[in-house]
Design a protein around this motif. Structure first.
Motif, mmCIF file in Angstrom:
data_model
loop_
_atom_site.group_PDB
_atom_site.id
_atom_site.type_symbol
_atom_site.label_atom_id
_atom_site.label_comp_id
_atom_site.label_asym_id
_atom_site.label_seq_id
_atom_site.Cartn_x
_atom_site.Cartn_y
_atom_site.Cartn_z
ATOM 1 N N ASP A 1 0.770 -1.223 0.080
ATOM 2 C CA ASP A 1 0.026 0.137 -0.029
ATOM 3 C C ASP A 1 0.840 1.343 0.156
ATOM 4 N N GLN A 2 0.649 1.923 -0.837
ATOM 5 C CA GLN A 2 1.448 3.106 -1.157
ATOM 6 C C GLN A 2 1.096 4.579 -0.472
ATOM 7 N N LEU A 3 -0.226 4.110 0.315
ATOM 8 C CA LEU A 3 -0.828 5.211 0.780
ATOM 9 C C LEU A 3 -0.921 5.206 2.292
ATOM 10 N N THR A 4 -0.023 4.502 3.014
ATOM 11 C CA THR A 4 0.109 4.086 4.225
ATOM 12 C C THR A 4 0.385 5.674 5.028
ATOM 13 N N LEU A 5 0.027 5.629 6.436
ATOM 14 C CA LEU A 5 0.442 6.941 7.042
ATOM 15 C C LEU A 5 1.915 7.196 6.776
ATOM 16 N N ASN A 6 2.587 6.189 7.014
ATOM 17 C CA ASN A 6 4.176 6.530 6.875
ATOM 18 C C ASN A 6 4.758 7.300 5.640
#
Length: 276
Positions: free
Chosen positions: A235-240
């Motif tokens: 997932d490229q849209l994680t919080l990190n």
């Protein structure tokens, strides 16, 4: 669009001035069709126009995905030549890799194809027999250009529900969405022959096309093969990934008072470096 052409003209003029035209492939294109529903903050309607093609940005009608492709390479590409073959912006990557004599990644499937054989006239047909069109992560349409045929078949698995009905866009949501009640699913898919119906106004039927079922069978088999090549990615849209990281902020910024940029110097460096 006028600004884009003006900037493109400045780039071409700079290449001529620096005698770099014969060493530079210039590719003018777009990532999508015009945004039909575009409205300014003050309520002014700025929506674009896609000519005879249906739909616009965020749809897989031709108005959303058929974009200009203008190429120039002085002394290499023939001026004034027109190529009517399906290609993709995904082709830019392998084309640049081949021209730079770099190595293509071997740990993944590359969907793009080197454009140079087609541009140079070494081959007459695009290497893309099939192209798969997505709406976000959802496969929405499939394009098939059979070998040794002038037909370009396109099957829509689902299409957006235009709002208001009868328009070419989704003005209630500002852009067409890809799921739920915002789309209509088609079983069997809507089938068009773009070679004679580029406006996608008359779906092909079993009555109008004797090979209707065979065509859809071939396209469905291609879809299954394509889906078999897909593997999950992180997932490229994680919080990190999306949280702001100050240490990655460009130096030329009002945030950092200790660094300064010479815009003229940076511009010249960027221009000279683009052709190496």
């Amino acid at each position: 669009m006028h600004l884009r052409f003006e900037i493109s003209g400045q780039i071409l003029a700079s290449l001529e001035m620096l005698n770099l035209s014969s060493r530079t492939l210039v590719y003018f294109t777009s990532d999508q069709g015009a945004h039909i529903e575009e409205i300014s903050e003050s309520g002014e309607v700025h929506g674009g126009w896609n000519g005879i093609y249906k739909g616009g940005k965020s749809t897989n009608w031709e108005g959303g995905i058929r974009v200009p492709g203008l190429l120039r390479w002085s002394g290499v590409l023939t001026a004034g030549r027109s190529i009517d073959e399906p290609t993709s912006n995904m082709d830019i990557f392998p084309t640049i890799v081949k021209l730079s004599k770099a190595a293509m990644p071997s740990d993944r499937i590359i969907d793009g194809r080197d454009l140079m054989p087609l541009l140079l006239g070494d081959v007459q047909h695009s290497e893309h027999e099939f192209l798969f069109h997505y709406c976000n992560s959802y496969l929405s349409a499939v394009r098939w250009h059979p070998r040794h045929s002038s037909s370009v078949w396109k099957a829509h698995l689902f299409t957006p529900n235009f709002n208001p009905e009868g328009t070419q866009g989704c003005f209630d949501t500002h852009v067409c969405l890809c799921y739920g009640d915002y789309v209509s699913r088609h079983d069997p898919p809507l089938l068009y022959d773009l070679s004679c119906d580029p406006t996608e106004s008359s779906p092909v039927t079993p009555a109008s096309e004797p090979q209707y079922h065979q065509i859809l069978d071939v396209m469905q088999e291609a879809v299954e093969r394509h889906r078999g090549t897909l593997t999950p990615v992180p997932d490229q849209l994680t919080l990190n990934n999306i949280i702001w990281k100050p240490w990655l902020q460009p130096c030329c910024s009002t945030v950092w008072e200790h660094c300064h940029c010479d815009n003229d110097t940076n511009s010249n460096t960027a221009l000279n470096g683009t052709t190496d």
